[in-house]
Design a protein around this motif. Structure first.
Motif, PDB file in Angstrom:
ATOM      1  N   VAL A  76       0.858  -1.176   0.000  1.00 39.40           N
ATOM      2  CA  VAL A  76       0.000   0.000   0.000  1.00 39.40           C
ATOM      3  C   VAL A  76       0.898   1.230   0.000  1.00 39.40           C
ATOM      4  O   VAL A  76       1.913   1.274   0.703  1.00 39.40           O
ATOM      5  CB  VAL A  76      -0.965  -0.005   1.205  1.00 39.40           C
ATOM      6  N   GLU A  77       0.556   2.190  -0.834  1.00 40.81           N
ATOM      7  CA  GLU A  77       1.310   3.433  -0.931  1.00 40.81           C
ATOM      8  C   GLU A  77       0.744   4.431   0.084  1.00 40.81           C
ATOM      9  O   GLU A  77      -0.454   4.731   0.069  1.00 40.81           O
ATOM     10  CB  GLU A  77       1.208   4.019  -2.339  1.00 40.81           C
ATOM     11  N   VAL A  78       1.622   4.931   0.951  1.00 39.06           N
ATOM     12  CA  VAL A  78       1.207   5.885   1.980  1.00 39.06           C
ATOM     13  C   VAL A  78       2.282   6.950   2.134  1.00 39.06           C
ATOM     14  O   VAL A  78       3.438   6.630   2.459  1.00 39.06           O
ATOM     15  CB  VAL A  78       0.974   5.195   3.347  1.00 39.06           C
ATOM     16  N   GLU A  79       1.928   8.186   1.874  1.00 41.78           N
ATOM     17  CA  GLU A  79       2.819   9.322   2.114  1.00 41.78           C
ATOM     18  C   GLU A  79       4.211   9.116   1.506  1.00 41.78           C
ATOM     19  O   GLU A  79       5.234   9.298   2.159  1.00 41.78           O
ATOM     20  CB  GLU A  79       2.922   9.620   3.609  1.00 41.78           C
ATOM     21  N   GLY A  80       4.227   8.700   0.249  1.00 41.94           N
ATOM     22  CA  GLY A  80       5.473   8.603  -0.489  1.00 41.94           C
ATOM     23  C   GLY A  80       6.303   7.372  -0.211  1.00 41.94           C
ATOM     24  O   GLY A  80       7.451   7.288  -0.678  1.00 41.94           O
ATOM     25  N   ARG A  81       5.765   6.423   0.528  1.00 44.56           N
ATOM     26  CA  ARG A  81       6.485   5.166   0.751  1.00 44.56           C
ATOM     27  C   ARG A  81       5.535   4.003   0.505  1.00 44.56           C
ATOM     28  O   ARG A  81       4.319   4.165   0.554  1.00 44.56           O
ATOM     29  CB  ARG A  81       7.068   5.103   2.162  1.00 44.56           C
ATOM     30  N   ARG A  82       6.112   2.836   0.279  1.00 45.27           N
ATOM     31  CA  ARG A  82       5.323   1.638   0.031  1.00 45.27           C
ATOM     32  C   ARG A  82       5.503   0.692   1.204  1.00 45.27           C
ATOM     33  O   ARG A  82       6.614   0.229   1.475  1.00 45.27           O
ATOM     34  CB  ARG A  82       5.788   0.974  -1.266  1.00 45.27           C
ATOM     35  N   LEU A  83       4.410   0.408   1.921  1.00 40.29           N
ATOM     36  CA  LEU A  83       4.462  -0.506   3.057  1.00 40.29           C
ATOM     37  C   LEU A  83       4.052  -1.904   2.585  1.00 40.29           C
ATOM     38  O   LEU A  83       3.001  -2.080   1.958  1.00 40.29           O
ATOM     39  CB  LEU A  83       3.529  -0.040   4.173  1.00 40.29           C
ATOM     40  N   ALA A  84       4.900  -2.871   2.882  1.00 40.47           N
ATOM     41  CA  ALA A  84       4.638  -4.263   2.535  1.00 40.47           C
ATOM     42  C   ALA A  84       3.937  -4.944   3.708  1.00 40.47           C
ATOM     43  O   ALA A  84       4.329  -4.769   4.864  1.00 40.47           O
ATOM     44  CB  ALA A  84       5.950  -4.985   2.232  1.00 40.47           C
ATOM     45  N   TYR A  85       2.910  -5.733   3.373  1.00 39.46           N
ATOM     46  CA  TYR A  85       2.174  -6.412   4.440  1.00 39.46           C
ATOM     47  C   TYR A  85       1.614  -7.732   3.928  1.00 39.46           C
ATOM     48  O   TYR A  85       1.516  -7.973   2.722  1.00 39.46           O
ATOM     49  CB  TYR A  85       1.045  -5.523   4.981  1.00 39.46           C
ATOM     50  N   ARG A  86       1.252  -8.592   4.859  1.00 37.08           N
ATOM     51  CA  ARG A  86       0.515  -9.809   4.564  1.00 37.08           C
ATOM     52  C   ARG A  86      -0.656  -9.888   5.529  1.00 37.08           C
ATOM     53  O   ARG A  86      -0.524  -9.527   6.705  1.00 37.08           O
ATOM     54  CB  ARG A  86       1.396 -11.059   4.709  1.00 37.08           C
TER      55      ARG A  86
ATOM     56  N   GLY B 224      12.936  -4.750   5.075  1.00 30.43           N
ATOM     57  CA  GLY B 224      12.223  -5.828   4.407  1.00 30.43           C
ATOM     58  C   GLY B 224      11.854  -5.429   2.994  1.00 30.43           C
ATOM     59  O   GLY B 224      12.689  -4.995   2.212  1.00 30.43           O
ATOM     60  N   GLN B 225      10.566  -5.540   2.683  1.00 30.10           N
ATOM     61  CA  GLN B 225      10.082  -5.186   1.350  1.00 30.10           C
ATOM     62  C   GLN B 225       9.449  -3.797   1.290  1.00 30.10           C
ATOM     63  O   GLN B 225       8.907  -3.412   0.250  1.00 30.10           O
ATOM     64  CB  GLN B 225       9.071  -6.238   0.871  1.00 30.10           C
ATOM     65  N   SER B 226       9.483  -3.062   2.392  1.00 26.05           N
ATOM     66  CA  SER B 226       8.914  -1.715   2.409  1.00 26.05           C
ATOM     67  C   SER B 226       9.953  -0.695   1.967  1.00 26.05           C
ATOM     68  O   SER B 226      11.158  -0.876   2.168  1.00 26.05           O
ATOM     69  CB  SER B 226       8.408  -1.359   3.816  1.00 26.05           C
ATOM     70  N   THR B 227       9.478   0.396   1.385  1.00 28.02           N
ATOM     71  CA  THR B 227      10.355   1.486   0.982  1.00 28.02           C
ATOM     72  C   THR B 227      10.232   2.638   1.971  1.00 28.02           C
ATOM     73  O   THR B 227       9.397   2.616   2.868  1.00 28.02           O
ATOM     74  CB  THR B 227      10.016   1.972  -0.430  1.00 28.02           C
ATOM     75  N   GLY B 228      11.070   3.639   1.783  1.00 25.87           N
ATOM     76  CA  GLY B 228      11.042   4.795   2.664  1.00 25.87           C
ATOM     77  C   GLY B 228      12.297   4.863   3.518  1.00 25.87           C
ATOM     78  O   GLY B 228      13.240   4.084   3.344  1.00 25.87           O
ATOM     79  N   GLU B 229      12.300   5.785   4.440  1.00 24.04           N
ATOM     80  CA  GLU B 229      13.462   5.995   5.304  1.00 24.04           C
ATOM     81  C   GLU B 229      13.410   5.023   6.478  1.00 24.04           C
ATOM     82  O   GLU B 229      12.421   4.943   7.194  1.00 24.04           O
ATOM     83  CB  GLU B 229      13.474   7.436   5.825  1.00 24.04           C
TER      84      GLU B 229
ATOM     85  N   VAL C 177       8.575   6.048  17.567  1.00 24.04           N
ATOM     86  CA  VAL C 177       7.516   6.922  17.056  1.00 24.04           C
ATOM     87  C   VAL C 177       7.315   6.698  15.558  1.00 24.04           C
ATOM     88  O   VAL C 177       6.178   6.665  15.069  1.00 24.04           O
ATOM     89  CB  VAL C 177       7.840   8.395  17.361  1.00 24.04           C
ATOM     90  N   SER C 178       8.404   6.521  14.814  1.00 22.48           N
ATOM     91  CA  SER C 178       8.297   6.262  13.382  1.00 22.48           C
ATOM     92  C   SER C 178       7.695   4.890  13.109  1.00 22.48           C
ATOM     93  O   SER C 178       6.903   4.723  12.171  1.00 22.48           O
ATOM     94  CB  SER C 178       9.680   6.375  12.730  1.00 22.48           C
ATOM     95  N   LEU C 179       8.056   3.901  13.911  1.00 19.32           N
ATOM     96  CA  LEU C 179       7.481   2.568  13.744  1.00 19.32           C
ATOM     97  C   LEU C 179       5.978   2.611  14.019  1.00 19.32           C
ATOM     98  O   LEU C 179       5.186   1.955  13.324  1.00 19.32           O
ATOM     99  CB  LEU C 179       8.162   1.570  14.675  1.00 19.32           C
ATOM    100  N   ALA C 180       5.594   3.375  15.024  1.00 19.66           N
ATOM    101  CA  ALA C 180       4.171   3.522  15.337  1.00 19.66           C
ATOM    102  C   ALA C 180       3.430   4.204  14.194  1.00 19.66           C
ATOM    103  O   ALA C 180       2.290   3.837  13.873  1.00 19.66           O
ATOM    104  CB  ALA C 180       4.001   4.319  16.629  1.00 19.66           C
ATOM    105  N   LYS C 181       4.062   5.191  13.568  1.00 22.78           N
ATOM    106  CA  LYS C 181       3.425   5.860  12.428  1.00 22.78           C
ATOM    107  C   LYS C 181       3.184   4.881  11.296  1.00 22.78           C
ATOM    108  O   LYS C 181       2.144   4.936  10.621  1.00 22.78           O
ATOM    109  CB  LYS C 181       4.268   7.035  11.957  1.00 22.78           C
TER     110      LYS C 181
END
Length: 284
Positions: free
Chosen positions: A15-25, A70-75, A81-85
């Protein structure tokens, strides 16, 4: 479990969120449960039998990779706090509604921040082998900081997540390691060891998690909180949760014997049942 386990067949989605791609299952159906993974972990670090058992207990389970790992993009970062976001953004993007927010180790810190920052998204919090905020009565052990900064073999796996002095625990470690190796395709790349080591520091800290707002939330929330821990956690000793007994009005503490920083790896089915019983007791 059989070879048709939903854990092994679940495909990675994005899923694309705020300029990054989060990988999930995501797998199973029922009560939504989102799990934040441990230090140096990816989606593949969860014991498949634990996840399967959660599905059997009536949960729709979502696991994911943090930004830049992992398979997620971004910083990439291990700031809680960032992990929670990441978790908040994923829950919102997938329109999961109110979830049981779960977290293991540093993921448990992230889960506590989700509870603090976005309580409207949380029905229950399940914290696995993690630390409370604030000063600790018992710090972690130096051995963790040594092993966390190198490539780990099976003996490290036993010392980190089980109880090396117990033959039964060592046997459970062998079984867990076999289960973790069963998934062959669509794996998340490992977290770079050198980078992770640079985030950690040289030894135990006290406090590990100096976030006053989170401690105040835990002292005042009406959201049920479970800590599922171990009697010999070399990273985050469970004694620190017992020291808060009487101060946190919704806290449940379950401590599993003869194990270490991965109690849900040694007791995957029992851990899932404890979580289901806790959520069922406080149906919201």
């Amino acid at each position: 479990m059989t070879s048709v386990s939903p854990i092994h067949s679940a495909k990675t989605q994005f899923v694309e969120v705020e300029g990054r791609r989060l990988a999930y299952r995501k797998f199973g159906s029922g009560t939504p449960l989102v799990l934040c993974v441990r230090f140096r972990g990816t989606m593949d670090a969860w014991d498949p039998l634990f996840l399967d058992s959660l599905v059997e207990q009536g949960f729709e389970v979502t696991v994911f990779d943090y930004s830049g790992l992992g398979q997620s993009t971004g910083e990439r970062t291990y700031h809680p706090v960032s992990l929670a976001k990441d978790a908040i953004d994923l829950i919102t993007a997938l329109q999961l509604g109110k979830v049981v927010i779960g977290g293991w180790s540093v993921g448990g810190m992230a889960a506590q921040i989700v509870l603090t920052q976005a309580p409207q998204l949380v029905s229950h919090a399940v914290l696995i082998a993690t630390t409370p905020p604030g000063p600790l009565v018992k710090p972690g052990e130096q051995v963790f900081y040594t092993m966390a900064k190198r490539e780990n073999d099976f003996e490290d796996f036993v010392t980190l997540f089980f109880e090396p002095a117990s033959q039964a625990s060592r046997a459970a470690a062998e079984q867990s390691a076999r289960r973790l190796a069963e998934r062959k395709d669509d794996l998340s790349p490992a977290v770079p060891v050198d980078w992770a080591a640079a985030q950690l520091g040289d030894g135990p800290k006290n406090p590990v998690f100096p976030v006053d707002a989170v401690l105040q939330t835990l002292k005042s929330t009406s959201i049920p909180v479970l800590h599922l821990g171990a009697d010999h956690d070399i990273v985050f000793p469970v004694e620190n949760w017992y020291a808060l007994n009487g101060q946190l009005p919704t806290l449940h503490i379950v401590t599993l014997p003869r194990t270490g920083h991965g109690p849900h790896h040694e007791y995957p089915q029992a851990a899932a049942r404890h979580i289901a019983a806790f959520v069922g007791l406080h149906a919201r």
